[in-house]
Design an enzyme around this catalytic site. Structure first.
Site, short mmCIF file in Angstrom:
data_model
loop_
_atom_site.label_atom_id
_atom_site.label_comp_id
_atom_site.label_asym_id
_atom_site.label_seq_id
_atom_site.Cartn_x
_atom_site.Cartn_y
_atom_site.Cartn_z
N CYS A 78 -41.00 -20.27 18.77
CA CYS A 78 -42.04 -19.25 18.69
C CYS A 78 -42.95 -19.37 19.91
O CYS A 78 -44.17 -19.33 19.80
CB CYS A 78 -42.81 -19.34 17.40
SG CYS A 78 -43.27 -20.99 16.93
N GLY A 79 -42.35 -19.54 21.06
CA GLY A 79 -43.10 -19.51 22.30
C GLY A 79 -44.10 -20.65 22.39
O GLY A 79 -43.84 -21.77 21.98
#
Lengths: 138, 295
Positions: free
Chosen positions: B91-92
């Site tokens: 998720c980055g």
């Protein structure tokens, strides 16, 4: 003066009820109290029990909702109840509630430590109040 | 020089990766919408709780009184930090940002000679913090609200905090979580929960409305002692909701980028593939022609 109060029932997860009603009866910590339009403003703790809603007529209960304790804020035009858990009484299952009471009493008997006992005691009180609510229907 | 077959395989694998990332993006988008709805639904309760608290606090003016959750222990030695991260990766910069902020805060507190304790919510944050500060972690939670975040989950964390506070294990507690701004931007936010600090601007809102003199039943003090722990749970709950929405937002953006990157890569590889194929055809032709000439 309007002849209805704005009744709101809110749980942490959502806004459950928001409607104008003639009267609501709320289980306060020091006893049940009815809220009519023009009630003196107050803040009250609510104990586990049943809220009776009289939407149209002062003599006919239109909704019975079980709340597991919380807080109520009353002003002359509004009654807001913040409840941790709220269930429609009709949706309660007697057998499940009885089992819950039995389980919790069992857990309480075996509970170690003050903190655990205290939380279990609160939960048991809630379950017992729930049972009483179911009993009122049958 | 990779052969034609190698390149073909490569393109195939990038394509299937792209399918996965674009599916994850779609899932994250729908989860984000649900998380936002949930955060929206939780707002009325928090609003009304804040309103009640502010009118209570206004009535309870003498600074000496009040429950300890409100006024604190009068000490500032041991700090508790509740770090909220996610259970899953991909998720980055979501977990990276929160952990970086946590480390900075811990270092600042330690440099000031304070003692720090950590509660980790979410597996990723715990794993990253354990590397440096394993001794500080007193408790960690995983898979909170895996299906759907409920208030009971927040209550679990909040009651642990309260239990520790009752036992006098810390003086000040903060929540550290990603506040949801948009799908692209999440802001790591540090929020004090113990002792309870009434948010600013709220007092102005309360005084703007019709000032009602409330009656209290039973007594202000008693209501406060019940209301404050609830308020703590609510704050944890709304932080968890914010964090959940942020996680899905961050994942959606990250997966969108990954899908686009995969698209670029497929384009480049296809170009190389075509060029190589062309080259080998040309080569074969030259071989045939020069063979024919030699005869």
């Amino acid at each position: 003066m309007a002849d209805k109060v704005e009744f709101e029932l809110v749980s942490p997860e959502k806004l459950l009820i928001s409607q104008p009603v003639r009267m609501v009866v709320v289980p306060g910590a020091d006893g049940y109290f009815g809220v009519l339009p023009g009630h003196a403003p107050m803040i009250v703790t609510v104990k586990p029990g049943v809220i009776d809603v009289y939407a149209e007529d002062m003599n006919a209960v239109t909704g019975r909702v079980f709340v597991a304790g919380g807080f109520a804020e009353v002003t002359d035009t509004r009654c807001t109840v913040l409840a941790e858990e709220a269930v429609d009484v009709a949706a309660l299952d007697r057998a499940a509630v009885e089992k819950q009471v039995a389980d919790l009493s069992e857990d309480l008997a075996e509970a170690k430590g003050e903190f655990e006992r205290k939380t279990l005691e609160t939960r048991l009180a809630v379950a017992q109040a729930k049972l009483a609510a179911v009993g009122g229907v049958h | 020089m990779p052969s034609l077959k190698d390149i073909r395989n490569r393109i195939g694998s990038v394509k299937s990766t792209q399918k996965i990332t674009s599916a994850m993006k779609m899932v994250a988008a729908s989860k984000l919408r649900r998380a936002q709805e949930q955060a929206e639904a939780g707002r009325p309760y928090a609003d009304r709780m804040a309103r009640m608290l502010s009118s209570l606090a206004a009535n309870l003016n003498d600074a000496a009184g009040g429950p300890r959750l409100m006024v604190g222990t009068g000490d500032d030695r041991v700090h508790l930090l509740v770090v909220i991260s996610s259970d899953r990766g991909l998720c980055g910069g979501f977990n990276g940002a929160i952990v970086r902020e946590a480390k900075r805060t811990i270092q600042r507190l330690l440099a000031d000679g304070k003692q720090v304790k950590l509660i980790c919510v979410g597996r990723k944050g715990r794993d990253l913090l354990r590397r440096d500060y394993a001794k500080l972690i007193v408790q960690s939670y995983e898979e909170l609200g895996k299906k759907k975040l409920s208030f009971a989950d927040a209550d679990k964390v909040a009651s642990k905090v309260l239990e520790m506070f009752d036992a006098g294990e810390f003086d000040v507690a903060h929540l550290l979580y990603n506040k949801f701004k948009s799908a692209i931007a999440q802001i790591p936010t540090l929020q004090q929960i113990v002792p309870f600090a009434p948010p600013k601007g709220e007092g102005a809102a309360a005084s703007a409305g019709p000032k009602a003199q409330y009656e209290f039943e039973p007594g202000e003090e008693q209501i406060l002692t019940e209301l404050l722990p609830k308020n703590l749970a609510i704050q944890v709950y709304s932080a968890l909701l914010e964090s959940a929405a942020s996680e899905q937002g961050a994942r959606m953006t990250a997966m969108d980028n990954a899908t686009r990157n995969a698209g670029d890569m497929i384009k480049k590889l296809t170009l190389v593939y075509n060029r190589t194929r062309q080259a080998s055809i040309t080569k074969e032709l030259i071989e045939i022609i020069s063979g024919a000439e030699a005869v």
